[in-house]
Design an enzyme around this catalytic site. Structure first.
Site, PDB file in Angstrom:
ATOM      1  N   SER A 126       0.813  -1.222   0.000  1.00  0.00           N
ATOM      2  CA  SER A 126       0.000   0.000   0.000  1.00  0.00           C
ATOM      3  C   SER A 126       0.841   1.265   0.000  1.00  0.00           C
ATOM      4  O   SER A 126       0.332   2.349  -0.273  1.00  0.00           O
ATOM      5  CB  SER A 126      -0.987  -0.001   1.161  1.00  0.00           C
ATOM      6  OG  SER A 126      -0.335   0.239   2.378  1.00  0.00           O
ATOM      7  N   SER A 127       2.146   1.139   0.270  1.00  0.00           N
ATOM      8  CA  SER A 127       3.018   2.314   0.160  1.00  0.00           C
ATOM      9  C   SER A 127       3.115   2.784  -1.282  1.00  0.00           C
ATOM     10  O   SER A 127       3.485   3.920  -1.551  1.00  0.00           O
ATOM     11  CB  SER A 127       4.425   1.982   0.661  1.00  0.00           C
ATOM     12  OG  SER A 127       4.340   1.419   1.938  1.00  0.00           O
ATOM     13  N   THR A 157      -1.766  -2.232   5.256  1.00  0.00           N
ATOM     14  CA  THR A 157      -2.139  -1.399   6.406  1.00  0.00           C
ATOM     15  C   THR A 157      -1.490  -0.012   6.369  1.00  0.00           C
ATOM     16  O   THR A 157      -2.017   0.920   6.954  1.00  0.00           O
ATOM     17  CB  THR A 157      -1.727  -2.096   7.726  1.00  0.00           C
ATOM     18  OG1 THR A 157      -0.331  -2.368   7.674  1.00  0.00           O
ATOM     19  CG2 THR A 157      -2.492  -3.368   7.932  1.00  0.00           C
ATOM     20  N   ASP A 158      -0.346   0.100   5.664  1.00  0.00           N
ATOM     21  CA  ASP A 158       0.406   1.357   5.746  1.00  0.00           C
ATOM     22  C   ASP A 158      -0.407   2.580   5.318  1.00  0.00           C
ATOM     23  O   ASP A 158      -0.335   3.626   5.948  1.00  0.00           O
ATOM     24  CB  ASP A 158       1.693   1.268   4.903  1.00  0.00           C
ATOM     25  CG  ASP A 158       2.714   0.335   5.540  1.00  0.00           C
ATOM     26  OD1 ASP A 158       2.524  -0.023   6.724  1.00  0.00           O
ATOM     27  OD2 ASP A 158       3.692  -0.041   4.869  1.00  0.00           O
TER      28      ASP A 158
HETATM   29  N1  LIG Z   1       0.829  -4.741   7.056  1.00  0.00           N
HETATM   30  C1  LIG Z   1       0.916  -4.256   5.827  1.00  0.00           C
HETATM   31  O1  LIG Z   1       0.038  -4.525   5.034  1.00  0.00           O
HETATM   32  C2  LIG Z   1       2.091  -3.389   5.479  1.00  0.00           C
HETATM   33  C3  LIG Z   1       2.458  -3.334   4.023  1.00  0.00           C
HETATM   34  N2  LIG Z   1       3.715  -2.663   3.835  1.00  0.00           N
HETATM   35  C4  LIG Z   1       1.412  -2.593   3.186  1.00  0.00           C
HETATM   36  O2  LIG Z   1       0.929  -1.573   3.608  1.00  0.00           O
HETATM   37  O3  LIG Z   1       1.090  -3.017   2.114  1.00  0.00           O
END
Ligand SMILES: NC(=O)C[C@H](N)C(=O)O
Length: 619
Positions: A126-127, A157-158
């Site tokens: 998601s970054s 989650t990011d």
């Molecule tokens: N826990 C996660 O999903 C983190 C991941 N880097 C994202 O945001 O895609």
């Protein structure tokens, strides 16, 4: 940005399968119904849009990265997330015509949630997401809105709080749940939070009409535009600092219905997918220079969230800084004042806060920076609005993202005599017991009031805290009853109170199907205007009803189905369409009536009919 996947007409997919099937007499949907007639009323369908994130990642040389085309197959092997036996017994795959459709085991509330996974390509951490990806999700929800009861979005989650906030604004007049979720540990690993999060999100999206963009994580359902990510490693990664969760899922689902936001107008759902990228977040810090601020506010910047101290304060001994801010607002940049504090709100308590109002900033109340930024992006994309109108929207509470006008109106249960009398006769006095009585009685009372069109009684029930959207023991809401009775004014009133046009009673009937049955044309029109539509199952059954109306020459009856949005070309149980039945019965006037509708419908079904988007490889 995710690739556009090839759209496929769901209706056509079913018909094509039927034609190529060896058993041409039985339409797949019908054969499914015959074998599972008692359970179909308890089914609901959810579209899962998989955008990526840790939930579907595996470990590569460069670290965790999303794994394409793996999720469906691995979920299929997990009995808590897929009931293969039920799928086979009920011809699920044939009926949906899609291999990426799965079904949950029966829930405690006796529901079967059938979910179809639409996987984006490429899957993203998601970054890497941008406003274009938000737009793509909005488009896919809009395209598939009428085919599903709810939506789950799998997301990293990011930046999940940004996407959830943005979608909450983009989805105008939302009537169905959209639940974002993901995980901190991939679903493929032995110990992970992905399974629970996905299961919880599906159970919410498939069982409750919470018409909001929400975020589900670690047993809690939050309003999407209220959350922020607060932990990089904990399973409990999100918090909603200024609003209690909409629901907690522990032994049971506890939904805080009083808090649930609902559109209170009569307009159709639409996703506004245009977003303005000339927005930014600027965090004040002691000693920030005027040149930094000036550089940040230069064109093409159009909207900025200024993250200030405490209750919205900035130095009032820095004329250089304040001048840069004033210059920018005078030049038409919208600057929203949000606090750096996790909790609390912006208020003009201090002189150091007042100076920002004088510089033309808009108070952002208790909005999270994520919500304020995406709101700016959404509002600034409304090019039809003047700058003043855009500023006004920024200060308004649009989707429950700020507490500004949420206060007040909490009813005092003890005020209401009727409930008090009952409580007295049952010997209860404590608040919880009173509330339990209220909750048990009020849906039935509200339905009784709706039957006789008594708006005053409904107002009184509302004042004592009853939720006019809730159904009685048969799942019938006051809106169902008002629609049956044809009380147009009352239907409008209930819609203004946030009643859901998608509520289904235990027989699978909606207010729209009730209004059609009792032929209340104006009610049908109003419900349609508010986004009501037939479900896939209702559409399948409509064909037989249309044929019988055609056979008896009932043009009025056919007209109301048409107003309700029925496909007039739907065949009946024996494969004949209404127009064929009318021809065979010598009903010339009915044939004349149906001919233009038939032509119009067949054109639109071949052209821009309901499209179901899916990734070609999974079909
Ligand atoms: N826990 C996660 O999903 C983190 C991941 N880097 C994202 O945001 O895609």
């Amino acid at each position: 940005m995710a690739e556009h996947s090839t759209p496929i007409t769901l209706g056509r997919a079913l018909i094509e399968r039927n034609a190529s099937s060896t058993n041409v007499q039985l339409h797949p949907c019908r054969s499914r119904k015959l074998s599972s007639c008692s359970s179909l009323g308890n089914e609901s369908s959810v579209l899962v849009i998989n955008t990526g994130g840790t939930i579907g990642m595996t470990l590569h040389d460069s670290g965790y990265a999303p794994k394409a085309n793996a999720l469906v197959e691995s979920l299929r092997k997990l009995p808590i997330l897929h009931d293969e036996q039920y799928a086979r017994q009920t011809c699920l795959y044939e009926s949906y015509g899609l291999k990426n459709t799965l079904v949950l085991p029966q829930s405690k509330l006796n529901k079967r949630i059938i979910y179809t996974i639409l996987e984006y390509s490429p899957l993203l951490d998601s970054s890497n997401m941008t406003t274009d990806d938000w737009g793509q999700i909005g488009k896919d929800i809009e395209k598939n809105y009428e085919n599903f009861d709810g939506f789950v979005i799998l997301h990293g989650t990011d930046t999940m709080a940004y996407t959830a906030s943005a979608l909450s604004f983009m989805c105008e007049n939302l009537g169905k749940p959209i639940v974002l979720t993901g995980s901190q540990v991939p679903i493929y690993e032995l110990r992970n939070d992905g399974r629970d999060n996905l299961l919880g999100a599906l159970l919410i999206a498939g069982q409750f009409i919470i018409p909001e963009v929400c975020l589900y994580f670690y047993n809690k359902l939050y309003r999407g535009n209220r959350v922020t990510k607060v932990h990089a490693e904990s399973f409990n990664a999100f918090t909603s600092p200024n609003l209690a969760p909409l629901a907690t899922i522990e032994v049971d689902f506890k939904i805080n219905w009083d808090t649930v936001w609902r559109a209170n107008n009569t307009a159709m759902f639409q996703a506004r997918n245009e977003l303005n990228r000339n927005v930014g977040l600027l965090r004040l810090f002691p000693g920030i220079t005027a040149s930094t601020v000036r550089a940040f506010l230069q064109p093409p910047m159009q909207g900025v969230v200024l993250e200030t101290y405490g209750s919205g304060n900035a130095p009032d001994n820095r004329p250089d800084l304040l001048e840069e801010l004033s210059k920018a607002t005078n030049a038409g940049v919208i600057i929203v004042n949000c606090t750096q504090c996790l909790k609390g709100t912006v208020s003009p308590t201090y002189a150091t806060g007042k100076v920002l109002m004088d510089a033309g900033l808009i108070a952002g109340s208790d909005m999270t920076p994520e919500a304020a930024l995406s709101k700016l992006s959404y509002v600034l994309a409304k090019k039809e609005l003047t700058l003043d109108a855009q500023k006004k929207l920024m200060a308004q509470n649009l989707r429950g993202e700020m507490s500004a006008d949420l206060e007040g109106a909490k009813l005092c249960l003890s005020n209401h005599r009727f409930i008090q009398v009952i409580a007295k006769s049952l010997n209860v006095s404590c608040k919880e017991e009173l509330e339990a009585i209220r909750d048990a009685l009020s849906p039935s009372l509200a339905c009784a009031a709706a039957k006789i069109g008594d708006t005053e009684a409904l107002e009184a029930l509302k004042e004592m805290g009853s939720d006019l959207r809730l159904g009685d023991f048969d799942g019938r809401t006051p809106l169902h009853v008002a629609a049956c009775e044809g009380h147009l004014g009352l239907v409008q009133y209930l819609l203004n109170q946030g009643a859901s046009v998608h509520a289904k009673d235990r027989y699978g009937d909606t207010p729209l199907s009730n209004a059609v049955r009792f032929r209340h044309k104006e009610v049908v029109r109003l419900l349609r205007k508010t986004g009501a539509h037939f479900s896939r199952e209702q559409m399948e059954e409509a064909g037989t009803e249309l044929c019988s109306l055609a056979a008896s020459g009932d043009k009025d009856g056919l007209r109301i189905w048409r107003i309700a949005g029925a496909d007039m070309t739907k065949p009946g149980y024996d494969g004949k369409t209404a127009i064929e039945v009318a021809q065979a019965a010598g009903r010339k006037d009915v044939v004349e009536f149906l001919t233009p509708l038939h032509q119009h419908n067949s054109k639109s079904m071949n052209g821009a009919g309901i499209e179901f988007t899916a990734v070609p490889t999974v079909l």
